[in-house]
Write a protein that holds these residues in place. Structure first.
Motif: not given
Length: 360
Positions: A294-296, A302-306, A310-311
């Motif tokens: 995750a990042s901000q 906010i970003w999540l990544f699998s 995937h984003a």
């Protein structure tokens, strides 16, 4: 697989005879004593976390590799690292001072924005540190039966040797920080890593579950772990107290912001709290895949990544997410927002930069 060579023992004997007893195999050196080898492929090999050190990007990964970039991820240099143990996490509370942790209980410190590192602690020392700490507590408070349990835990850590993976690290400033790992292993420093204090007895984790992630926001400190474990530091109780959890599977990470806390983990599970972790709402990601990073960004998104790459992006503080176009996909283990408008991602295939994209 190549079959075993039945002539190998004979060849070895001849080599020893011809060498008049000179050993043909290199002497074993522990990864804690073996500096990371320089490699032109360090930035394309397995990396597990990435962060910013001021304007610089720093990533850590397998075999003690640390790489850094001063041009937003286009080019990378390899840092000087005194160990070859796998590194799992990195943090820089200031532009110059940072810490990395990894397998074999290793804790590394950098004073020059990640260009070079020194070892502050390793798994060979942690067992003795834990044992001595709880022996002192038992001596000071002989009427408290809990200390004998923790003394036994310290003895177990001594006997098992260096195998004590640390999985994450968090610092609030250049003096105060935590390292967490397997089987409830947690250490705290208040002097920039010159000394570390065990905190196993100060967690609501009676099963000794793995602590996978730790994050800070303002004065709050959160921990996520196995079997839905969520903890928060209580200054009043001087311990990490258990929080209610809407999911009983493993949380891989926790992202703390001033306005919300997100826990993310197996099979796309994400939970969000806006009241300091006292209650949680499930967040629908639309993905059945594990969320691993995750990042901000600078705008607050906010970003999540699998685990597949995937984003997901949120414009509302993590209440809802939309899938972003990121082809080709590649596994993501860590993410950080670069100074430019884009995410820098790391994983089994090294570093890649995900440019900013509009929602579809």
């Amino acid at each position: 697989m190549v079959p075993f060579n039945k002539y190998a023992p004979l060849a070895l004997a001849l080599a020893l005879a011809c060498g008049h007893g000179v050993a043909v195999a290199a002497e074993y050196v522990d990864v804690l004593d073996l500096p990371a080898k320089p490699s032109a492929l360090a930035a394309t090999g397995p990396l597990r976390d990435v962060t910013r050190a001021g304007a610089r990007l720093v990533a850590v990964g397998a075999r003690g590799h640390v790489v850094f970039s001063d041009n937003q991820g286009r080019d990378w240099q390899q840092a000087k690292v005194p160990v070859s143990a796998d590194l799992n996490a990195v943090v820089f509370p200031t532009a110059s001072e940072g810490w990395a942790v990894g397998n074999d209980g290793v804790v590394l410190h950098s004073r020059d924005a990640g260009a070079s590192w020194e070892k502050q602690l390793d798994g060979r020392q942690i067992g003795a540190l834990v044992l001595a700490h709880y022996q002192a507590r038992a001596l000071a408070e002989p009427g408290d039966a809990q200390w004998s349990t923790w003394v036994a835990e310290g003895q177990r850590l001594v006997e098992e040797g260096a195998d004590k993976p640390l999985l994450d690290v968090a610092f609030t400033d250049a003096l105060h920080g935590y390292a967490v790992g397997v089987f409830n292993l947690i250490l705290r420093t208040d002097d920039g890593g010159r000394s570390w204090v065990p905190m196993q007895a100060q967690t609501d984790n009676p099963q000794g579950l793995h602590l996978t992630s730790i994050a800070t926001a303002d004065d709050a400190v959160y921990i996520a772990g196995e079997q839905g474990l969520l903890l928060k530091w209580s200054a009043g109780q001087q311990r990490f107290t258990a929080l209610p959890s809407p999911y009983q599977g493993t949380w891989f990470g926790v992202l703390a912001t001033p306005h919300a806390v997100l826990a993310y983990g197996l099979r796309g599970h994400v939970a969000r709290s806006t009241d300091g972790g006292q209650s949680w709402a499930k967040v629908d990601t639309g993905l059945p895949l594990s969320i691993t990073a995750a990042s901000q960004d600078a705008s607050g998104d906010i970003w999540l990544f699998s685990q597949a790459g995937h984003a997901l992006r949120s414009h509302d503080g993590g209440a809802g997410f939309t899938l972003q176009a990121t082809a080709p996909l590649a596994p993501v283990a860590g993410a950080v927002q670069g100074l430019a408008d884009g995410n820098v991602l790391v994983g089994e295939r090294g570093v890649r930069v995900l440019p900013a994209r509009q929602d579809p």
